[in-house]
Design a protein around this motif. Structure first.
Motif, short mmCIF file in Angstrom:
data_model
loop_
_atom_site.label_atom_id
_atom_site.label_comp_id
_atom_site.label_asym_id
_atom_site.label_seq_id
_atom_site.Cartn_x
_atom_site.Cartn_y
_atom_site.Cartn_z
N THR A 250 0.81 -1.22 0.00
CA THR A 250 0.00 0.00 0.00
C THR A 250 0.84 1.27 0.00
O THR A 250 0.55 2.22 -0.73
CB THR A 250 -0.93 -0.02 1.23
OG1 THR A 250 -1.68 -1.22 1.23
CG2 THR A 250 -1.87 1.18 1.21
N ASN A 251 1.88 1.28 0.81
CA ASN A 251 2.67 2.51 0.96
C ASN A 251 3.72 2.70 -0.13
O ASN A 251 4.45 3.68 -0.10
CB ASN A 251 3.35 2.52 2.33
CG ASN A 251 2.36 2.59 3.47
OD1 ASN A 251 1.31 3.22 3.34
ND2 ASN A 251 2.66 1.93 4.58
N ARG A 252 3.76 1.76 -1.08
CA ARG A 252 4.76 1.87 -2.15
C ARG A 252 4.16 2.27 -3.49
O ARG A 252 4.90 2.48 -4.46
CB ARG A 252 5.50 0.53 -2.31
CG ARG A 252 6.23 0.05 -1.08
CD ARG A 252 7.38 0.98 -0.67
NE ARG A 252 8.40 1.08 -1.69
CZ ARG A 252 9.43 0.24 -1.82
NH1 ARG A 252 9.54 -0.79 -0.98
NH2 ARG A 252 10.34 0.40 -2.76
N ILE A 253 2.84 2.37 -3.56
CA ILE A 253 2.22 2.76 -4.83
C ILE A 253 2.53 4.23 -5.10
O ILE A 253 2.11 5.10 -4.33
CB ILE A 253 0.69 2.55 -4.80
CG1 ILE A 253 0.33 1.14 -4.32
CG2 ILE A 253 0.09 2.84 -6.17
CD1 ILE A 253 0.75 0.03 -5.23
N PRO A 254 3.26 4.56 -6.16
CA PRO A 254 3.68 5.95 -6.38
C PRO A 254 2.60 6.79 -7.05
O PRO A 254 1.85 6.30 -7.91
CB PRO A 254 4.89 5.81 -7.31
CG PRO A 254 4.58 4.56 -8.11
CD PRO A 254 3.81 3.65 -7.18
N ALA A 255 2.50 8.04 -6.63
CA ALA A 255 1.52 8.97 -7.22
C ALA A 255 2.21 10.29 -7.53
O ALA A 255 3.16 10.70 -6.84
CB ALA A 255 0.36 9.20 -6.25
#
Length: 674
Positions: free
Chosen positions: A586-591
């Motif tokens: 979850t915390n690695r999906i880049p935006a």
């Protein structure tokens, strides 16, 4: 009579910004021909608020005019490019690293630059000067010197005193420069006054007058001693009735005025009227500017003084409040009086204009076209030919950039197969316009296409053109529709399926293009955020194949993330693989910057609601390692244009690719035991 062809507004100065505001408020005034604004930045700083920006009183967005959004509201195309020259004979504006733009009429409001000097940093252009100030240590004991004798130098050094309360400051000027009032204000602010011409130690900031960009004089047009274009009372460049000029880059030959934002603002309505009249072949009106203008100069400590010629008043708090009200009212006029809300979606462009997955799949099944979807069709040969077709309505109003983005998006289908593009064909549908205007749109579009192909040593080998039968939009360049068929050869292309137990999933760039373009249409996206997205989108990913080639056997599956979002395309990969379970980190999906904020506020692409059907994957074969926010769930189904490559590879290869960049690990695959 003025010839057909676009009207170019070269430069985003105050005159042009106010003309755009006029057309946004009353579209009937906008000329009935294509209009493009060309500027090196997507926003322009209002000069009246720059001192408060330097002082830290106002944030950057308070002093910035969003030119891209203003153009959208005015029905004007926006081209972000560096202007390098003007060819009056050929009627074309020269741009850096892209083809020239041809015009029927042109208006120049390109500002001024500081006079060159061997020492110090110039205050103009403003952007590098502001970056220089931001890089300085506020607590340094090394004196900082502002050089100049005018009001600008006074305002800047006083703004720096507010920004740096304790750093030694100096104003280096002429001995007869500041009057008694200015000397007293400098003394109260603990700013040393230096009147000797010798250089002083420490960093310098030059506010020593300005001149027009050098390329104006190089164009052969008439200029004064400071390189400013000489105009008549109708704001036409002398001897060139199809070229207009205003702002700091121009001077009215019969009524010269100093380079100042005041005169650029005052000239806006006369310039607008004459541009509109010229497009209609109506008589032009002369402008008779007043001889002097009131100056309000702030000390950035809550006081200001007024200057009219030799007459001065202040400093006082009420003059400061008056100046602040004037500046805020000026900026408020550039913001839409009827902002769209997140609950009022517009039909999105780019890949977000594609048909949703469900009706597409149903239609293919009814037509007898079933089977696992792949990014490119395989045509047997030695080696086999890989072919893909893609295209969409214009995403941006810059026809060259739109041609480039559409081609990059189409090529990405072959890159996802590990295949290099060697040729392409294009179909271009143009809006109904005058022949010269259609020709210019086609030239710019095809040059944008070729800019991508030539980087890959590929060729545009053919195509077809059509004329739309729909009413053209207010901004005609948004009426261009481009589709491409791209070709390449490979004996062993990657497929979408084939994810293996233990594989790591990698993304090549962030997500969020869909929501940011949707927010931009609603006037809710900062220009810097959209600039960042476009910089990534316009960068070709074909060079990633060189990095991936040594690891070809360790890459088990690959696709590109486009209109159906990350979950939709990952679902396609899973459907073609052996039974697996995917865990997304979850915390690695880049935006992209601002994407999560806009999603949290409820903004979304018009394709996103249909894409939300892909959330059903989260109830089965795709899991999240932590509880997601609603914004993250929306990011997972956000449609992407020129989106990232998504590949599955061994853990060892993932470590190597992540170390080399730009790959971002977002999850892994394990066997599904049911």
């Amino acid at each position: 009579m003025n010839p057909a062809g676009p009207l170019l507004l070269a430069g985003g100065g105050h005159s042009h910004a106010l003309i755009l505001k006029r057309w946004a408020m009353d579209p009937t005034r906008r000329p009935a021909r294509p209009v493009l604004l060309i500027n090196r930045c997507s926003s322009a700083l209002y000069s009246g608020m720059v001192p408060a920006l330097i002082a830290g009183i106002d944030p950057p967005e308070a002093a910035a005019i969003n030119l891209r959004s203003l153009c959208d509201r005015a029905g004007v195309g926006f081209v972000q490019a560096e202007i390098t020259g003007l060819d009056p004979g050929q009627r074309c504006l020269l741009l850096a690293e892209r083809p020239p733009l041809r015009f029927g009429l042109i208006s120049l409001d390109v500002g001024a630059i500081s006079r060159p000097s061997a020492e110090g940093i110039a205050i103009k252009p403003l952007e590098p000067a502001l970056a220089f100030i931001a890089s300085e240590d506020p607590n340094s004991t090394n004196p900082f010197t502002v050089v100049g004798a005018g009001a600008a130098a006074m305002e800047v050094v006083l703004a720096l005193r507010r920004r740096w309360p304790h750093r030694p400051l100096r104003l280096q000027t002429r001995s007869n420069g500041p009057g008694p009032l200015e000397r007293r204000i400098l003394l109260e602010a603990l700013i040393d006054l230096v009147t000797t011409p010798e250089p002083t130690g420490g960093p310098w900031l030059l506010c020593t007058g300005s001149r027009a960009p050098i390329w104006l004089a190089a164009s052969g047009l008439p200029v004064d001693g400071d390189g400013r274009l000489r105009t008549n009372a109708q704001l036409q460049v002398e001897g060139n009735e199809h070229i207009f000029a205003s702002g700091d880059c121009a001077v009215m030959a019969a009524a010269p005025r100093p380079a100042s934002g005041v005169w650029a603002v005052r000239a806006a309505i006369p310039l607008a009227w004459n541009l509109e009249a010229s497009c209609l072949d109506r008589p032009l009106r002369p402008w008779r500017p007043q001889r002097q203008a009131l100056q309000l100069i702030g000390d950035q400590q809550g006081r200001a003084w007024a200057r009219w010629g030799r007459w001065q008043l202040g400093p006082s708090g009420w003059l400061w409040q008056w100046k602040r009200r004037i500046d805020r009212r000026f900026m408020a006029g550039f913001r839409s009086s009827e902002p769209m809300t997140a609950s009022e979606p517009m039909a999105c462009r780019g890949c977000a204009a594609k048909l949703p997955a469900q009706p597409l799949a149903a239609a293919l099944e009814q037509a007898g076209l079933t089977g696992a979807p792949e990014d490119a069709a395989r045509i047997e040969g030695d080696p086999p030919l890989l072919q893909s077709v893609d295209g969409f309505p214009a995403l941006v109003s810059d026809p060259w950039l739109n041609g480039r983005l559409t081609t990059l998006h189409a090529c990405s289908d072959l890159w996802a197969c590990g295949v290099r593009v060697d040729s392409a064909q294009a179909i271009v549908t143009l809006p109904v316009l005058e022949a010269a205007e259609q020709q210019e749109l086609l030239v710019q579009t095809l040059c944008g296409v070729r800019s991508v192909l030539e980087e890959q040593q590929a060729q545009l080998i053919g195509g077809h053109t059509l004329e739309s039968r729909s009413e053209p939009p207010h901004c005609p360049s948004l009426g261009v529709q481009l589709s491409l068929c791209v070709n390449g050869r490979s004996a062993a292309p990657w497929s979408k399926g084939g994810i293996a137990h233990g594989d790591v999933l990698l993304l090549s760039r962030p997500l969020g293009t869909g929501v940011l373009f949707a927010a931009a249409m609603a006037g809710a996206c900062q220009p810097e955020a959209l600039d960042t997205v476009l910089q990534h989108m316009s960068r070709s990913q074909h060079r990633l194949l060189d990095q991936l080639e040594p690891h070809r056997q360790a890459i088990h599956a690959c696709t590109d993330v486009t209109g159906f979002g990350l979950l939709g395309h990952l679902g396609e990969m899973l459907a073609s693989s052996s039974p697996l379970r995917i865990t997304l980190w979850t915390n690695r999906i880049p935006a992209y910057p601002e994407a999560m904020d806009r999603l949290a506020q409820g903004y979304a692409s018009s394709l996103a609601p249909a894409n939300r059907r892909s959330w059903q994957w989260l109830d089965g074969l795709i899991q999240l390692d932590d509880s997601p926010s609603q914004a993250l769930l929306e990011l997972l189904v956000d449609p992407q244009t020129c989106g990232p490559l998504l590949l599955a590879c061994t853990e060892t290869t993932a470590q190597t690719l992540t170390a080399e960049g730009p790959w971002i690990p977002i999850g892994n695959a394990t066997a599904d035991h049911g």
